[in-house]
Design a protein around this motif. Sequence first.
Motif, mmCIF file in Angstrom:
data_model
loop_
_atom_site.group_PDB
_atom_site.id
_atom_site.type_symbol
_atom_site.label_atom_id
_atom_site.label_comp_id
_atom_site.label_asym_id
_atom_site.label_seq_id
_atom_site.Cartn_x
_atom_site.Cartn_y
_atom_site.Cartn_z
ATOM 1 N N ILE A 10 0.859 -1.186 0.000
ATOM 2 C CA ILE A 10 0.000 0.000 0.000
ATOM 3 C C ILE A 10 0.892 1.231 0.000
ATOM 4 N N LYS A 11 0.646 2.103 -0.964
ATOM 5 C CA LYS A 11 1.490 3.290 -1.074
ATOM 6 C C LYS A 11 0.642 4.558 -1.011
ATOM 7 N N ASN A 12 0.940 5.350 -0.002
ATOM 8 C CA ASN A 12 0.346 6.682 0.138
ATOM 9 C C ASN A 12 -1.181 6.678 -0.040
ATOM 10 N N LEU A 13 -1.823 5.692 0.591
ATOM 11 C CA LEU A 13 -3.287 5.577 0.475
ATOM 12 C C LEU A 13 -3.979 6.740 1.187
ATOM 13 N N ARG A 14 -4.927 7.330 0.485
ATOM 14 C CA ARG A 14 -5.701 8.431 1.080
ATOM 15 C C ARG A 14 -7.188 8.177 0.827
ATOM 16 N N THR A 15 -7.936 8.052 1.918
ATOM 17 C CA THR A 15 -9.375 7.835 1.827
ATOM 18 C C THR A 15 -10.081 8.899 2.665
ATOM 19 N N PHE A 16 -10.900 9.677 2.000
ATOM 20 C CA PHE A 16 -11.566 10.798 2.675
ATOM 21 C C PHE A 16 -13.067 10.576 2.722
ATOM 22 N N PHE A 17 -13.701 11.211 3.708
ATOM 23 C CA PHE A 17 -15.166 11.235 3.776
ATOM 24 C C PHE A 17 -15.632 12.673 3.618
ATOM 25 N N TYR A 18 -16.619 12.841 2.777
ATOM 26 C CA TYR A 18 -17.139 14.182 2.513
ATOM 27 C C TYR A 18 -18.451 14.335 3.269
ATOM 28 N N THR A 19 -18.402 14.954 4.416
ATOM 29 C CA THR A 19 -19.574 15.063 5.283
ATOM 30 C C THR A 19 -20.079 16.504 5.285
ATOM 31 N N GLU A 20 -21.264 16.671 5.897
ATOM 32 C CA GLU A 20 -21.836 18.024 5.996
ATOM 33 C C GLU A 20 -20.915 18.964 6.753
ATOM 34 N N ASP A 21 -20.168 18.370 7.692
ATOM 35 C CA ASP A 21 -19.282 19.209 8.507
ATOM 36 C C ASP A 21 -17.913 19.410 7.865
ATOM 37 N N GLY A 22 -17.735 18.859 6.690
ATOM 38 C CA GLY A 22 -16.456 19.069 6.014
ATOM 39 C C GLY A 22 -15.802 17.750 5.639
ATOM 40 N N VAL A 23 -14.561 17.850 5.202
ATOM 41 C CA VAL A 23 -13.835 16.675 4.720
ATOM 42 C C VAL A 23 -13.114 16.000 5.890
ATOM 43 N N VAL A 24 -13.317 14.681 6.034
ATOM 44 C CA VAL A 24 -12.612 13.925 7.066
ATOM 45 C C VAL A 24 -11.517 13.096 6.400
ATOM 46 N N PRO A 25 -10.244 13.468 6.604
ATOM 47 C CA PRO A 25 -9.158 12.685 5.988
ATOM 48 C C PRO A 25 -8.851 11.443 6.812
ATOM 49 N N ALA A 26 -9.768 10.457 6.765
ATOM 50 C CA ALA A 26 -9.699 9.282 7.649
ATOM 51 C C ALA A 26 -8.387 8.519 7.463
ATOM 52 N N VAL A 27 -7.995 8.327 6.218
ATOM 53 C CA VAL A 27 -6.694 7.726 5.904
ATOM 54 C C VAL A 27 -5.955 8.756 5.064
ATOM 55 N N ASP A 28 -4.790 9.149 5.538
ATOM 56 C CA ASP A 28 -4.140 10.317 4.945
ATOM 57 C C ASP A 28 -2.669 10.057 4.636
ATOM 58 N N GLY A 29 -2.440 9.052 3.788
ATOM 59 C CA GLY A 29 -1.055 8.761 3.388
ATOM 60 C C GLY A 29 -0.505 7.522 4.071
ATOM 61 N N ILE A 30 -1.280 6.433 4.031
ATOM 62 C CA ILE A 30 -0.807 5.200 4.691
ATOM 63 C C ILE A 30 0.043 4.364 3.738
ATOM 64 N N ASP A 31 1.202 3.924 4.258
ATOM 65 C CA ASP A 31 2.070 2.979 3.560
ATOM 66 C C ASP A 31 2.122 1.712 4.395
ATOM 67 N N LEU A 32 1.979 0.565 3.736
ATOM 68 C CA LEU A 32 1.982 -0.680 4.505
ATOM 69 C C LEU A 32 2.326 -1.842 3.575
ATOM 70 N N THR A 33 3.211 -2.703 4.036
ATOM 71 C CA THR A 33 3.626 -3.844 3.212
ATOM 72 C C THR A 33 3.328 -5.148 3.938
ATOM 73 N N ILE A 34 2.797 -6.110 3.198
ATOM 74 C CA ILE A 34 2.547 -7.435 3.765
ATOM 75 C C ILE A 34 3.180 -8.463 2.830
ATOM 76 N N HIS A 35 4.047 -9.305 3.373
ATOM 77 C CA HIS A 35 4.656 -10.357 2.562
ATOM 78 C C HIS A 35 3.757 -11.589 2.550
ATOM 79 N N ARG A 36 4.010 -12.437 1.584
ATOM 80 C CA ARG A 36 3.246 -13.684 1.497
ATOM 81 C C ARG A 36 3.405 -14.468 2.811
ATOM 82 N N GLY A 37 2.272 -14.858 3.390
ATOM 83 C CA GLY A 37 2.303 -15.679 4.606
ATOM 84 C C GLY A 37 2.653 -14.946 5.891
#
Length: 276
Positions: A10-37
Amino acid sequence: MDNREILVDIKNLRTFFYTEDGVVPAVDGIDLTIHRGEVVGLVGESGCGKSVTALSIMRLIANPPGKIVGGEIFFHGEDLLKKSDDQMRLIRGDKISMIFQEPMTSLNPVYTIGDQISEAITLHQKIDSAEAKKRTIDMLHLVGIPEPERRFSQYPHEMSGGMRQRVMIAMALSCNPELLISDEATTALDVTIQAQILDLMRGLQKKLGMAVLIITHNLAVVAEMAETINIAYAGKIVESATAKEIFKSPRHDQRAIASHRGHGPVPLSHAQRLPF
Ligand SMILES: Nc1ncnc2c1ncn2[C@@H]1O[C@H](COP(=O)(O)OP(=O)(O)OP(=O)(O)O)[C@@H](O)[C@H]1O
Ligand SMILES: [Mg+2]
């Protein structure tokens, strides 16, 4: 050098929520690696973006209000964010499966647990219903449900919380996934059952050789299970190290993470004792 095959990157993942109160940057640049097993932990305080990360990998973020606005999620070198919905449906519950934070939301109350697991199996494998039933009973047996033949025709409400969680695990494992995402799979259970389920997951992980992304508030849980631990804070990974390094090294020990109780940053050595 790390020669193991990378399963998820996972490289620089950004997931936002667009709510009435504004933008929620719930995931804001996540990097994560998982090897097989490999068993990888993702920990952090409530609201730091753990579930949103998991749902992003599964491409199950409801849009609106949510949207994956940036980054890449490579699985076997292919970006899941570029897959069509149909392609994702084939990957989900086949190569990647997830145990959700809320078992009752993912078990259908009007179908028997046997039918639900069988359906999950036949969705991805061309086998007849008798064979699916046999495999389902084998799965129930594997996750330690007593009298699986009788339990097959029970409804979710007829089972205890621990048993429902085992059913969830059976369902998630029924397709023999390469990656299992476990989002607080045991948090709602009492401590004894929690330990049993974690033991079960560890045993199955070794036996089946799948990779596991284990998401939890509880550092003790990941310390026992995970080879690599990622600590998230406010939508970012602030620490990524082996369990040994996290718990032994003074550098990591001094690294501060916040407690959700609002006491401000606390050293990790203290955080270990906090249930978050
Ligand atoms: N559907 C949504 N609409 C708006 N905001 C959301 C939505 N889902 C999640 N969020 C926000 O995204 C942030 C991350 O949420 P997430 O569920 O990933 O937290 P978490 O780390 O899994 O927390 P917990 O440990 O409590 O499960 C939170 O601030 C949350 O309020
Ligand atoms: Mg969560």
